[in-house]
Design a protein around this motif. Sequence first.
Motif, PDB file in Angstrom:
ATOM      1  N   SER A 117       0.832  -1.210   0.000  1.00  0.00           N
ATOM      2  CA  SER A 117       0.000   0.000   0.000  1.00  0.00           C
ATOM      3  C   SER A 117       0.864   1.256   0.000  1.00  0.00           C
ATOM      4  CB  SER A 117      -0.911   0.035   1.229  1.00  0.00           C
ATOM      5  OG  SER A 117      -1.801  -1.036   1.224  1.00  0.00           O
ATOM      6  N   ALA A 118       1.921   1.232   0.794  1.00  0.00           N
ATOM      7  CA  ALA A 118       2.825   2.385   0.863  1.00  0.00           C
ATOM      8  C   ALA A 118       3.436   2.666  -0.509  1.00  0.00           C
ATOM      9  CB  ALA A 118       3.925   2.133   1.895  1.00  0.00           C
ATOM     10  N   SER A 119       3.856   1.618  -1.206  1.00  0.00           N
ATOM     11  CA  SER A 119       4.459   1.791  -2.531  1.00  0.00           C
ATOM     12  C   SER A 119       3.475   2.372  -3.533  1.00  0.00           C
ATOM     13  CB  SER A 119       4.980   0.449  -3.057  1.00  0.00           C
ATOM     14  OG  SER A 119       6.007  -0.029  -2.239  1.00  0.00           O
ATOM     15  N   VAL A 120       2.264   1.848  -3.538  1.00  0.00           N
ATOM     16  CA  VAL A 120       1.238   2.330  -4.475  1.00  0.00           C
ATOM     17  C   VAL A 120       0.889   3.785  -4.182  1.00  0.00           C
ATOM     18  CG1 VAL A 120      -1.191   2.062  -5.157  1.00  0.00           C
ATOM     19  CG2 VAL A 120       0.285   0.054  -4.970  1.00  0.00           C
ATOM     20  N   LEU A 121       0.719   4.109  -2.908  1.00  0.00           N
ATOM     21  CA  LEU A 121       0.377   5.489  -2.548  1.00  0.00           C
ATOM     22  C   LEU A 121       1.509   6.451  -2.889  1.00  0.00           C
ATOM     23  CD1 LEU A 121      -1.499   4.814   0.778  1.00  0.00           C
ATOM     24  CD2 LEU A 121      -2.466   5.868  -1.288  1.00  0.00           C
ATOM     25  N   TYR A 122       2.743   6.026  -2.649  1.00  0.00           N
ATOM     26  CA  TYR A 122       3.872   6.889  -2.998  1.00  0.00           C
ATOM     27  C   TYR A 122       3.900   7.143  -4.505  1.00  0.00           C
ATOM     28  CZ  TYR A 122       8.518   8.701  -3.741  1.00  0.00           C
ATOM     29  OH  TYR A 122       9.564   9.489  -4.145  1.00  0.00           O
ATOM     30  N   PHE A 123       3.718   6.087  -5.289  1.00  0.00           N
ATOM     31  CA  PHE A 123       3.711   6.240  -6.745  1.00  0.00           C
ATOM     32  C   PHE A 123       2.585   7.183  -7.178  1.00  0.00           C
ATOM     33  CE2 PHE A 123       2.721   5.189 -11.114  1.00  0.00           C
ATOM     34  CZ  PHE A 123       3.980   5.182 -11.691  1.00  0.00           C
ATOM     35  N   TYR A 124       1.402   7.007  -6.600  1.00  0.00           N
ATOM     36  CA  TYR A 124       0.272   7.877  -6.934  1.00  0.00           C
ATOM     37  C   TYR A 124       0.580   9.331  -6.583  1.00  0.00           C
ATOM     38  CZ  TYR A 124      -4.388   9.988  -6.737  1.00  0.00           C
ATOM     39  OH  TYR A 124      -5.465  10.821  -6.917  1.00  0.00           O
ATOM     40  N   ALA A 125       1.153   9.573  -5.407  1.00  0.00           N
ATOM     41  CA  ALA A 125       1.453  10.942  -4.968  1.00  0.00           C
ATOM     42  C   ALA A 125       2.515  11.595  -5.841  1.00  0.00           C
ATOM     43  CB  ALA A 125       1.896  10.943  -3.506  1.00  0.00           C
ATOM     44  N   THR A 126       3.454  10.805  -6.334  1.00  0.00           N
ATOM     45  CA  THR A 126       4.559  11.391  -7.095  1.00  0.00           C
ATOM     46  C   THR A 126       4.356  11.357  -8.605  1.00  0.00           C
ATOM     47  OG1 THR A 126       5.760   9.281  -7.020  1.00  0.00           O
ATOM     48  CG2 THR A 126       6.265  10.915  -5.307  1.00  0.00           C
ATOM     49  N   HIS A 127       3.549  10.397  -9.100  1.00  0.00           N
ATOM     50  CA  HIS A 127       3.398  10.244 -10.548  1.00  0.00           C
ATOM     51  C   HIS A 127       1.959  10.218 -11.042  1.00  0.00           C
ATOM     52  CE1 HIS A 127       7.663   9.544 -10.890  1.00  0.00           C
ATOM     53  NE2 HIS A 127       7.585   8.608  -9.971  1.00  0.00           N
ATOM     54  N   GLY A 128       1.001  10.163 -10.136  1.00  0.00           N
ATOM     55  CA  GLY A 128      -0.388  10.068 -10.560  1.00  0.00           C
ATOM     56  C   GLY A 128      -0.743   8.656 -10.987  1.00  0.00           C
ATOM     57  N   LYS A 129      -1.879   8.526 -11.654  1.00  0.00           N
ATOM     58  CA  LYS A 129      -2.345   7.223 -12.131  1.00  0.00           C
ATOM     59  C   LYS A 129      -2.271   7.179 -13.641  1.00  0.00           C
ATOM     60  CE  LYS A 129      -5.625   5.973  -8.520  1.00  0.00           C
ATOM     61  NZ  LYS A 129      -6.997   5.591  -8.206  1.00  0.00           N
ATOM     62  N   LYS A 130      -2.666   6.050 -14.172  1.00  0.00           N
ATOM     63  CA  LYS A 130      -2.750   5.923 -15.628  1.00  0.00           C
ATOM     64  C   LYS A 130      -3.683   6.995 -16.173  1.00  0.00           C
ATOM     65  CE  LYS A 130      -2.091   0.979 -16.223  1.00  0.00           C
ATOM     66  NZ  LYS A 130      -2.720  -0.248 -16.708  1.00  0.00           N
ATOM     67  N   TYR A 131      -3.510   7.289 -17.409  1.00  0.00           N
ATOM     68  CA  TYR A 131      -4.370   8.234 -18.130  1.00  0.00           C
ATOM     69  C   TYR A 131      -4.263   9.657 -17.589  1.00  0.00           C
ATOM     70  CZ  TYR A 131      -6.207   3.585 -18.999  1.00  0.00           C
ATOM     71  OH  TYR A 131      -6.314   2.257 -19.265  1.00  0.00           O
ATOM     72  N   GLY A 132      -3.163   9.965 -16.931  1.00  0.00           N
ATOM     73  CA  GLY A 132      -2.897  11.330 -16.518  1.00  0.00           C
ATOM     74  C   GLY A 132      -3.636  11.816 -15.288  1.00  0.00           C
TER      75      GLY A 132
END
Length: 103
Positions: A42-57
């Motif tokens: 969960s920590a990894s996914v949230l970090y990625f979301y906070a720093t790079h967003g999700k698919k499709y911008g």
Amino acid sequence: MFHSETFNYYNPKQHGSASIKGSSSCPHWKSYGDIAIHGGASASVLYFYATHGKKYGLKPTQQEVDKIMKDLEEYCGLDTEGMIWIVDKLNELVKKLESQFLC
């Protein structure tokens, strides 16, 4: 107990787990259940979301980023506290063994 094939140090209290939570049998260990993030995935996914967003911008709002970073700091702080506790206990074990075998 030392296990040369898969672990440098293994305690049966870990019940087969190598996670920081499984290896921390500290009596005053804080519960991950009391915080927003409960695991490394969960920590990894949230970090990625906070720093790079999700698919499709799709990008998080600044409030979401701020909350995620605060939650990550709390989660990582517990992991760090656990690692320090483990190293302290291993150091105590080494000192005990040294005193028994080097005298």
